[in-house]
Enzyme design. Structure first.
Site, PDB file in Angstrom:
ATOM      1  N   ASP A  78      74.778 -15.404  21.169  1.00 57.12           N
ATOM      2  CA  ASP A  78      74.488 -14.818  21.734  1.00 57.12           C
ATOM      3  C   ASP A  78      75.690 -14.068  21.867  1.00 57.12           C
ATOM      4  O   ASP A  78      76.794 -14.492  22.061  1.00 57.12           O
ATOM      5  CB  ASP A  78      74.258 -15.501  23.529  1.00 57.12           C
ATOM      6  CG  ASP A  78      73.378 -17.158  23.184  1.00 57.12           C
ATOM      7  OD1 ASP A  78      71.670 -16.169  22.859  1.00 57.12           O
ATOM      8  OD2 ASP A  78      73.474 -17.480  23.630  1.00 57.12           O
ATOM      9  N   ASP A  80      77.575 -12.158  24.896  1.00 59.44           N
ATOM     10  CA  ASP A  80      77.142 -11.737  27.047  1.00 59.44           C
ATOM     11  C   ASP A  80      78.618 -10.613  27.504  1.00 59.44           C
ATOM     12  O   ASP A  80      79.966 -10.196  26.433  1.00 59.44           O
ATOM     13  CB  ASP A  80      77.563 -12.621  27.526  1.00 59.44           C
ATOM     14  CG  ASP A  80      76.919 -13.495  27.418  1.00 59.44           C
ATOM     15  OD1 ASP A  80      75.501 -13.557  26.835  1.00 59.44           O
ATOM     16  OD2 ASP A  80      76.888 -15.431  27.750  1.00 59.44           O
ATOM     17  N   ASP A 159      85.132 -20.016  33.729  1.00 57.97           N
ATOM     18  CA  ASP A 159      85.211 -22.216  33.354  1.00 57.97           C
ATOM     19  C   ASP A 159      86.478 -21.863  32.981  1.00 57.97           C
ATOM     20  O   ASP A 159      87.554 -23.253  32.940  1.00 57.97           O
ATOM     21  CB  ASP A 159      84.245 -22.568  33.447  1.00 57.97           C
ATOM     22  CG  ASP A 159      83.558 -22.515  32.097  1.00 57.97           C
ATOM     23  OD1 ASP A 159      84.343 -21.770  31.460  1.00 57.97           O
ATOM     24  OD2 ASP A 159      82.006 -22.405  31.415  1.00 57.97           O
TER      25      ASP A 159
END
Length: 463
Positions: A78, A80, A159
């Site tokens: 993916d 992002d 995170d």
């Protein structure tokens, strides 16, 4: 992989605490010549989104896992994007986009089957507690997070340091917040900010720590790891549907074996499969752990071979030991088949309190369990009928899995393997030699009356 001018910083940064990372808000700028990220390795559709945002006057960066994976010489799945454009502004720029989410409002830009996810920079939580747009519940968990900020603020709320890398198409440099490049080189997973606070904001970060450690082969840094043992209970505040999605990420991404090991090691497996975990803790035979490990190994092997995987098989195997425990008890009060049906319901009703299981999956799971009994009945036409059942292959594979884990099924798996590999004539011989013990015993008393008593039941012969 060599990063010019970076390796010399690794040793000096390994000893820093996680809280120090959040204070290091000024990024290291890594120019194109010092990193391997190339536009050739980036999705053309992601580049289209980046360039259109830039041409409209907005900042935009590729961020997170796609950059980390390229640096690790992995192929990103993916791409992002983070930008200072607000969701509504992004949506106006792309006719092929959709606004999604409440807790985190995002934009999905669709290019056929590929989706490019675009998020607006978020501000730090500590500065937005009084805002109506950002809210925590009584346990301190974030329930809304749509307060927008700068790229620096966005980096501070991510995170792990390995996920706080921003790639710019304007000059092809990487902005490195929290020295994530060094942590990637040393294979260290380190929380940005104070770990206890970050886990309280979103307890799923503990599962993400395990998942990334399993996926990437990273070691969870001591300060990041330490709170997990006593904060896992916060996962009880997470919706069961979200935990179901996390289970799929943990066990259906090609690293199920390591995920299971780390979940048990950090005391988190019990929050995903509470009854299975309880059985594991008192199973002296080792069968349950062997069954789960065999399931994980089978799943990982299928993914490596580009074969499809399904949560149906995973949940059927993980919950089977509890079904068998219930079944042993229920058989004292009712016949075996209805006893198994009730045991399946009891097991699934308890499991969905921890992780949701969509009905289309739970129905199939019960069919696999039901077929475990039916596959033992191979006389007459039943073997042929069972071989045509839509769930036969999954049920057969499950029999092999049970035997692989050490369960004695009297050669049931081998019989069905031979049956599938035989021609029709040999199949007829095989089923003629196989009789249902209870049926044989009942019919042996009076063979002349036997066919008459069975004839009215022929339409119901498939169990």
């Amino acid at each position: 992989m060599v990063f010019k001018g970076i390796k010399t910083r690794v040793k000096s940064l390994l000893s820093r605490s996680a809280s120090q990372v959040s204070e290091d808000i000024r990024p290291s700028i890594i120019p194109r010549d010092n990193h391997p990220v190339s536009r050739k390795l980036i999705s053309n559709n992601a580049l289209k989104v980046l360039y259109r945002l830039e041409s409209a006057g907005f900042q935009s960066y590729l961020v997170g896992g796609c950059i980390r994976d390229v640096l690790l010489n992995h192929t990103p799945k993916d791409f992002d994007i983070a930008t200072n454009a607000h969701p509504e502004q992004i949506h106006k720029l792309f006719r092929n986009s959709r606004l999604i989410g409440r807790r985190f409002k995002l934009v999905h830009v669709h290019f056929g089957r590929e989706i490019i996810e675009v998020a607006t920079f978020r501000a730090g939580h500590e500065e937005t507690k009084s805002s109506a747009k950002s809210a925590t519940n009584d346990s301190g968990m974030l329930v809304r997070d749509n307060v927008y900020g700068t790229v620096e603020e966005d980096a501070s709320r991510r995170d792990f340091t390995a996920n706080a890398l921003y790639y710019s198409v304007s000059d092809f440099s990487i902005l490195d917040y929290g020295q994530g490049m060094d942590d990637i080189l040393s294979k260290t997973l380190r929380m940005i900010g104070e770990p206890r606070v970050r886990y309280q904001e979103d307890p799923v970060r503990m599962l993400r720590a395990v998942r990334f450690a399993a996926k990437l082969g990273f070691t969870i840094e001591a300060a990041t790891q330490e709170p997990i043992a006593d904060m896992g209970v916060l996962l009880a505040n997470i919706p069961s549907a979200r935990l179901f999605d996390e289970v799929l990420k943990l066990f259906q991404s090609g690293h199920a074996e390591d995920s299971f090991r780390l979940l048990r090691e950090h005391g988190l497996f019990k929050f995903l499969f509470p009854e299975t975990d309880e059985l594991l803790n008192r199973d002296d035979s080792g069968y349950i752990e062997a069954l789960i490990q065999a399931t994980c190994k089978n799943t990982d092997a299928r993914i490596r071979s580009n074969k499809p995987v399904t949560p149906i098989f995973l949940f059927a195997a993980f919950l089977w030991p509890k079904v068998m425990e219930h079944w042993a008890e229920q058989k004292q009060y009712m016949p075996p088949v209805p006893a198994l049906t009730k045991s399946a319901h009891l097991t699934l009703d308890a499991q969905v309190k921890a992780t949701a299981i969509p009905r289309r999956f739970s129905t199939a799971i019960k069919e696999i369990w039901d077929l475990q009994l039916r596959l033992e009945r191979r006389n007459g036409r039943k073997a042929f009928q069972l071989a045509e059942h839509p769930r036969f292959r999954a049920a057969y594979d499950f029999v092999l899995l049970r035997e692989q884990a050490g369960e004695d099924l009297s050669g049931l798996g081998r019989w069905w393997t031979d049956f599938q590999n035989s021609d029709d004539q040999l199949k007829q011989k095989m089923v003629s030699k196989t009789g249902h013990p209870s049926r044989t015993k009942r019919s042996s008393g009076n063979r002349r009356n036997g066919p008459k008593s069975r004839k009215p039941r022929k339409p119901q012969s498939p169990d």
